[in-house]
Design an enzyme around this catalytic site. Structure first.
Site, PDB file in Angstrom:
ATOM      1  N   LYS A  75       0.818  -1.211   0.000  1.00 53.92           N
ATOM      2  CA  LYS A  75       0.000   0.000   0.000  1.00 53.92           C
ATOM      3  C   LYS A  75       0.854   1.264   0.000  1.00 53.92           C
ATOM      4  O   LYS A  75       0.380   2.342  -0.389  1.00 53.92           O
ATOM      5  CB  LYS A  75      -0.917   0.009   1.223  1.00 53.92           C
ATOM      6  CG  LYS A  75      -2.006  -1.049   1.229  1.00 53.92           C
ATOM      7  CD  LYS A  75      -3.182  -0.637   0.386  1.00 53.92           C
ATOM      8  CE  LYS A  75      -4.354  -1.584   0.578  1.00 53.92           C
ATOM      9  NZ  LYS A  75      -5.545  -1.179  -0.189  1.00 53.92           N
ATOM     10  N   ASP A 123      -8.261   0.037   6.420  1.00 52.82           N
ATOM     11  CA  ASP A 123      -8.115  -1.109   7.318  1.00 52.82           C
ATOM     12  C   ASP A 123      -6.780  -1.034   8.050  1.00 52.82           C
ATOM     13  O   ASP A 123      -6.504  -1.845   8.929  1.00 52.82           O
ATOM     14  CB  ASP A 123      -8.175  -2.415   6.523  1.00 52.82           C
ATOM     15  CG  ASP A 123      -9.603  -2.873   6.260  1.00 52.82           C
ATOM     16  OD1 ASP A 123     -10.443  -2.703   7.147  1.00 52.82           O
ATOM     17  OD2 ASP A 123      -9.858  -3.389   5.159  1.00 52.82           O
TER      18      ASP A 123
END
Length: 402
Positions: A75, A123
């Site tokens: 990410k 998340d």
């Protein structure tokens, strides 16, 4: 569960916007960005001869994103990159001239950026990337976290100076809340999932992930014949599958998308033939993949370039975490997070089922690539599942546990 791609769009050309975003030009753009990052280095590609022998395939390689830009997750390539692109575009519009990838260091750009706030739901890993990107360019970040995000992951985001906003519900609920709060406060949303009228930013996030594929193809002696990549909303799987299809053409590998059985939104989209929202049930240990509705642009890509879709159980992921931590057969020790090992768990399930292996054409000549999308982004959870600390695993040598 396992499905071959039967969608009407399968093997048709990608949408021109997706091809431009995720092809060579897109990979060139993220490569230029990374060249300006003093903390950038290509992540390692590990060969796993022991596990390949156990599975009965020719070779197995793991691209280890646990080392990416100090964030421990793939990410790091998405949200932070999108933040810098948006900053440069805003600065070019205000200053009336073209700017290079390092322009956020200029005083006039820093002055503009100081008034900007970037927001996202997360998340854990995407929020960390957006927060790091905002800190890098001198902007503010507001990160919206739902009740399932662990305190360790929240602390990892907060260390970049981000404002943390806690909301009830699931990841999908936090996406809605992030959009609402951004509208009220004038924040810029950097989401890794899309919705009608909001595609360019998640497209930039996905474009960042193409760096993984470009690096891997340079590191491999031969292109893979098979690739297994996990999906949350689908962004990483779509980016990898699209880039492979665009640069390798007819020589592209067989591509399998892997979902957690407890949050199988991409699998269910494949079964239904369209994006659908799946019911929220028992949480999955693969927390970074716990998404219940696909990103429409990710599905648009995967419906064309994914060859198969499958699910894995929580126990499969935990088993692969432990196998990587305790290597045999000359394999290196790898710190694979709960979500990071899902693609490898998919390969394990496929090789345990002759029907699936046959459908995918997996055999003793197959060259398989998987991506460990995260390391121990929650060290406490990792130790509870593996029985070893991440540092203890990193100290293991192949000979120590043969």
């Amino acid at each position: 569960m396992f499905l071959l791609n039967k969608h009407a769009d399968y093997r048709t050309a990608l949408d021109p916007v997706d091809a431009d975003t995720l092809g060579s030009a897109g990979a060139d753009a993220i490569e230029r960005h990374l060249a300006q990052r003093v903390d950038h280095a290509a992540t390692p590609l590990h060969g796993l001869p022991g596990l390949a022998s156990e599975f009965g395939i020719g070779t197995l390689h793991v691209k280890d994103e646990g080392h990416r830009l100090g964030l421990g997750s793939f990410k790091a390539l998405g949200g932070g990159y999108a933040v810098t692109r948006l900053v440069l575009e805003a600065a070019e519009a205000q200053l009336g001239r073209s700017l290079g990838d390092d322009a956020f260091l200029l005083p006039e750009v820093r002055a503009l950026v100081a008034s900007m706030t970037f927001a996202c739901a997360t998340d854990g890993n995407h929020g960390r990337s957006v927060a790091q990107g905002a800190q890098l360019v001198g902007a503010k970040a507001a990160i919206i976290v739902h009740g399932g995000v662990s305190e360790e992951r929240i602390a990892a985001i907060a260390r970049f100076g981000a404002q943390i906003v806690r909301v009830a519900g699931t990841y999908d609920d936090s996406i809605v809340e992030a959009a609402r709060m951004a509208g009220e406060n004038g924040w810029i949303v950097v989401s890794d999932t899309s919705w009608p009228g909001y595609e360019r930013v998640p497209g930039l996030v996905m474009q960042g992930y193409t760096a993984i594929v470009r690096e891997a193809l340079k590191q491999l002696l031969s292109a893979p014949t098979h690739v297994f990549v996990q999906a949350g909303v689908g962004g990483i799987a779509a980016a990898v599958a699209a880039h492979l299809a665009l640069v390798l053409g007819e020589d592209r590998p067989v591509f399998t998308v892997v979902d957690p059985a407890r949050a199988a939104c991409i699998f269910e989209a494949a079964r239904a033939g369209r994006p659908i929202k799946v019911a929220h049930g028992e949480p999955t240990v693969m927390a970074m993949l716990e998404c219940y509705e696909p990103s429409p642009i990710a599905w648009r890509v995967l419906s064309r370039v994914a060859d198969a879709f499958m699910t894995v159980e929580d126990a499969d992921a935990v088993a692969m975490m432990n196998r990587l931590a305790r290597p045999t057969g000359g394999d290196p020790a790898i710190v694979g997070g709960e979500s990071g090992v899902a693609g490898l768990a998919g390969l394990m399930r496929a090789m345990a089922d002759p029907a699936i292996a046959g459908a995918l054409g997996l055999d003793g000549s197959s060259r398989v690539l998987v991506i460990n999308t995260e390391g121990a982004t929650d060290p406490v959870q990792y130790e509870a599942l593996v029985g070893l600390t991440p540092d203890a695993v990193r100290s293991v040598t192949p000979q120590a546990r043969v």
